[in-house]
Design an enzyme around this catalytic site. Sequence first.
Site, PDB file in Angstrom:
ATOM      1  N   HIS A 157       0.938  -1.351  -0.147  1.00 31.80           N
ATOM      2  CA  HIS A 157       0.059  -0.119   0.474  1.00 31.80           C
ATOM      3  C   HIS A 157       0.963   1.626   0.277  1.00 31.80           C
ATOM      4  O   HIS A 157       1.538   1.588   1.432  1.00 31.80           O
ATOM      5  CB  HIS A 157      -0.722  -0.135   1.456  1.00 31.80           C
ATOM      6  CG  HIS A 157      -1.696   1.387   1.066  1.00 31.80           C
ATOM      7  ND1 HIS A 157      -2.841   0.984   0.725  1.00 31.80           N
ATOM      8  CD2 HIS A 157      -1.661   2.241   1.496  1.00 31.80           C
ATOM      9  CE1 HIS A 157      -3.794   2.005   1.269  1.00 31.80           C
ATOM     10  NE2 HIS A 157      -3.431   3.331   1.182  1.00 31.80           N
ATOM     11  N   HIS A 166       1.878   5.473  -1.444  1.00 35.24           N
ATOM     12  CA  HIS A 166       0.971   6.820  -2.690  1.00 35.24           C
ATOM     13  C   HIS A 166       2.450   7.009  -2.631  1.00 35.24           C
ATOM     14  O   HIS A 166       3.080   7.497  -2.469  1.00 35.24           O
ATOM     15  CB  HIS A 166       0.815   7.765  -1.518  1.00 35.24           C
ATOM     16  CG  HIS A 166      -1.164   6.928  -1.290  1.00 35.24           C
ATOM     17  ND1 HIS A 166      -1.854   7.106  -1.734  1.00 35.24           N
ATOM     18  CD2 HIS A 166      -0.826   6.509   0.183  1.00 35.24           C
ATOM     19  CE1 HIS A 166      -2.602   6.791  -0.922  1.00 35.24           C
ATOM     20  NE2 HIS A 166      -2.447   6.690   0.017  1.00 35.24           N
ATOM     21  N   ASN A 168      -5.184   7.713  -6.144  1.00 37.40           N
ATOM     22  CA  ASN A 168      -6.196   8.998  -5.589  1.00 37.40           C
ATOM     23  C   ASN A 168      -5.076  10.119  -6.509  1.00 37.40           C
ATOM     24  O   ASN A 168      -4.754  10.718  -6.046  1.00 37.40           O
ATOM     25  CB  ASN A 168      -5.607   8.835  -4.808  1.00 37.40           C
ATOM     26  CG  ASN A 168      -5.145   8.545  -3.437  1.00 37.40           C
ATOM     27  OD1 ASN A 168      -3.720   8.355  -3.751  1.00 37.40           O
ATOM     28  ND2 ASN A 168      -4.856   9.100  -2.375  1.00 37.40           N
ATOM     29  N   LYS A 189      -9.374   0.044  -6.053  1.00 39.53           N
ATOM     30  CA  LYS A 189      -9.418   0.715  -4.519  1.00 39.53           C
ATOM     31  C   LYS A 189     -10.568   1.751  -4.316  1.00 39.53           C
ATOM     32  O   LYS A 189     -11.016   2.233  -4.965  1.00 39.53           O
ATOM     33  CB  LYS A 189      -8.255   1.719  -4.428  1.00 39.53           C
ATOM     34  CG  LYS A 189      -8.060   2.392  -3.337  1.00 39.53           C
ATOM     35  CD  LYS A 189      -7.896   1.665  -2.123  1.00 39.53           C
ATOM     36  CE  LYS A 189      -7.736   2.438  -0.610  1.00 39.53           C
ATOM     37  NZ  LYS A 189      -6.522   3.012  -0.366  1.00 39.53           N
ATOM     38  N   HIS A 214     -10.366   1.521   1.767  1.00 42.38           N
ATOM     39  CA  HIS A 214     -10.903   2.199   2.519  1.00 42.38           C
ATOM     40  C   HIS A 214     -11.328   2.405   3.489  1.00 42.38           C
ATOM     41  O   HIS A 214     -12.446   2.901   2.986  1.00 42.38           O
ATOM     42  CB  HIS A 214      -9.985   4.185   2.398  1.00 42.38           C
ATOM     43  CG  HIS A 214      -9.847   5.301   3.528  1.00 42.38           C
ATOM     44  ND1 HIS A 214      -8.586   5.712   3.572  1.00 42.38           N
ATOM     45  CD2 HIS A 214     -10.948   5.634   4.569  1.00 42.38           C
ATOM     46  CE1 HIS A 214      -8.356   6.313   4.611  1.00 42.38           C
ATOM     47  NE2 HIS A 214      -9.685   6.138   5.191  1.00 42.38           N
ATOM     48  N   HIS A 266      -4.581  -0.298   6.185  1.00 42.72           N
ATOM     49  CA  HIS A 266      -3.955   0.178   6.945  1.00 42.72           C
ATOM     50  C   HIS A 266      -5.110   0.133   8.182  1.00 42.72           C
ATOM     51  O   HIS A 266      -5.918   0.568   8.912  1.00 42.72           O
ATOM     52  CB  HIS A 266      -4.109   1.555   6.122  1.00 42.72           C
ATOM     53  CG  HIS A 266      -5.190   2.535   5.727  1.00 42.72           C
ATOM     54  ND1 HIS A 266      -6.160   2.786   5.943  1.00 42.72           N
ATOM     55  CD2 HIS A 266      -4.581   3.404   4.297  1.00 42.72           C
ATOM     56  CE1 HIS A 266      -6.647   3.259   5.155  1.00 42.72           C
ATOM     57  NE2 HIS A 266      -6.179   3.671   4.351  1.00 42.72           N
ATOM     58  N   HIS A 281       3.751  14.534   0.814  1.00 46.79           N
ATOM     59  CA  HIS A 281       2.757  16.231   0.981  1.00 46.79           C
ATOM     60  C   HIS A 281       3.964  16.786   1.102  1.00 46.79           C
ATOM     61  O   HIS A 281       4.784  16.737   1.841  1.00 46.79           O
ATOM     62  CB  HIS A 281       1.345  16.672   2.197  1.00 46.79           C
ATOM     63  CG  HIS A 281       0.451  15.603   2.060  1.00 46.79           C
ATOM     64  ND1 HIS A 281      -0.646  15.542   0.770  1.00 46.79           N
ATOM     65  CD2 HIS A 281      -0.179  13.702   2.226  1.00 46.79           C
ATOM     66  CE1 HIS A 281      -1.665  14.322   0.899  1.00 46.79           C
ATOM     67  NE2 HIS A 281      -1.640  14.298   1.495  1.00 46.79           N
TER      68      HIS A 281
HETATM   69  O1  DOR Z   1      -3.255   9.522   5.330  1.00 44.78           O
HETATM   70  C1  DOR Z   1      -3.773   9.367   4.260  1.00 44.78           C
HETATM   71  N1  DOR Z   1      -3.209   9.816   3.188  1.00 44.78           N
HETATM   72  N2  DOR Z   1      -4.734   8.464   4.608  1.00 44.78           N
HETATM   73  C2  DOR Z   1      -5.438   7.900   3.013  1.00 44.78           C
HETATM   74  O2  DOR Z   1      -6.123   7.284   3.074  1.00 44.78           O
HETATM   75  C3  DOR Z   1      -5.034   9.044   1.929  1.00 44.78           C
HETATM   76  C4  DOR Z   1      -3.376   9.380   1.883  1.00 44.78           C
HETATM   77  C5  DOR Z   1      -2.894   9.706   1.291  1.00 44.78           C
HETATM   78  O3  DOR Z   1      -3.131  10.014  -0.182  1.00 44.78           O
HETATM   79  O4  DOR Z   1      -2.428  11.570   1.142  1.00 44.78           O
HETATM   80 ZN    ZN Z   2      -3.445   5.332   1.342  1.00 47.70          ZN
END
Ligand code: DOR
Ligand code: ZN
Length: 341
Positions: free
Chosen positions: A13, A15, A41, A96, A133, A171, A248
């Site tokens: 899992h 990103h 996403n 997803k 999720h 998660h 981020h």
């Molecule tokens: O903390 C998270 N960040 N949880 C998520 O479900 C998405 C992820 C994100 O893409 O920033």
């Molecule tokens: Zn995630």
Amino acid sequence: MNSLTITRPDDWHLHLRDGDMLAVVVPHTARQFARAIVMPNLDPPVTTTDQALAYRRRILDVVPEELNFDPLMTLYLTDETSSDEIGIDACVHAVKWYPAGATTNSSRGVSDISRCYKVLEKMQQHDVPLLVHGEVTDADVDVFDREQVFIDRYLAPVTERFPGLRVVLEHVTTRQGVEFVKESSARIAATITAHHLLLNRNALFTGGLRPHHYCLPVLKREQHRQALVEAATSGNSKFFLGTDSAPHTKIAKESGCGCAGMYTALAAIELYAEVFEEAGALDRLEAFASFHGADFYGLPRNSDTITLLRQAWRVPDVLSFDHAELVPFRAGEMMQWKHVG
Ligand code: DOR
Ligand code: ZN
């Protein structure tokens, strides 16, 4: 034990984002992991097989030459997803389910799962796993209860309706989530993040508000963290490694309305090693990190290895790239284990 060699792990899992950020984060994961299930996403989200294949090429373009890394792609389920998208290409490994509004870039997620039953039917036929999720979005449900309520209202009924569908509760963060997975059929599994194994919800407020400890599902009480550690270190093959590393920028995190996500990819396997060592279960790290996920997805286990040494090192305060900064998990703090290749 001062040295630990295990079969190369996979991250089930992850990103990776796109653009500038993609080039920064991919090498960190590719250094440690052979494969990763890549979350769809993006903005706009990856809703079609064509988009997933194009995204996969963009990821492969930024994998350093000396590394082998296989991104396993996923599709983002929407109310409009066509069942024709299922089973077209073997590079797409899962679909997803984001409840609309549950997290980052989920506004196009599912508003009513019954609208997706045809797609789920086809996934069941083609044995394509559904990644979930697991949080409701109702404003009247306390944010700490959202996983539990989701399981009762949506996940349990969907698994009953589609008994042949493989499902991963991504998660997992609660004792109730762990129990649900344990009691379900062998087709139901869960990923567990390093940060939910290491931190309880106090970490959001240690000496002040800690935006870098905000993620979704939000950190839970200590009793839930303990349930996750028990599940991860138990040897039960239903539980496997999924970092949910979610980068981020510093500005987006340190904001009046900060984004959810922790960037753990820089030292992912070392973080899990700490948890397993603390639990007296370092000998079970390999199965959790390198075997259970591959077995669940029906993929071969990796044949090469990685080595960690007991060697203290300091996590950088910040990672800088073009016009932006990224704050890694444990920024400025010491790590006990070091991945050395
Ligand atoms: O903390 C998270 N960040 N949880 C998520 O479900 C998405 C992820 C994100 O893409 O920033
Ligand atoms: Zn995630």
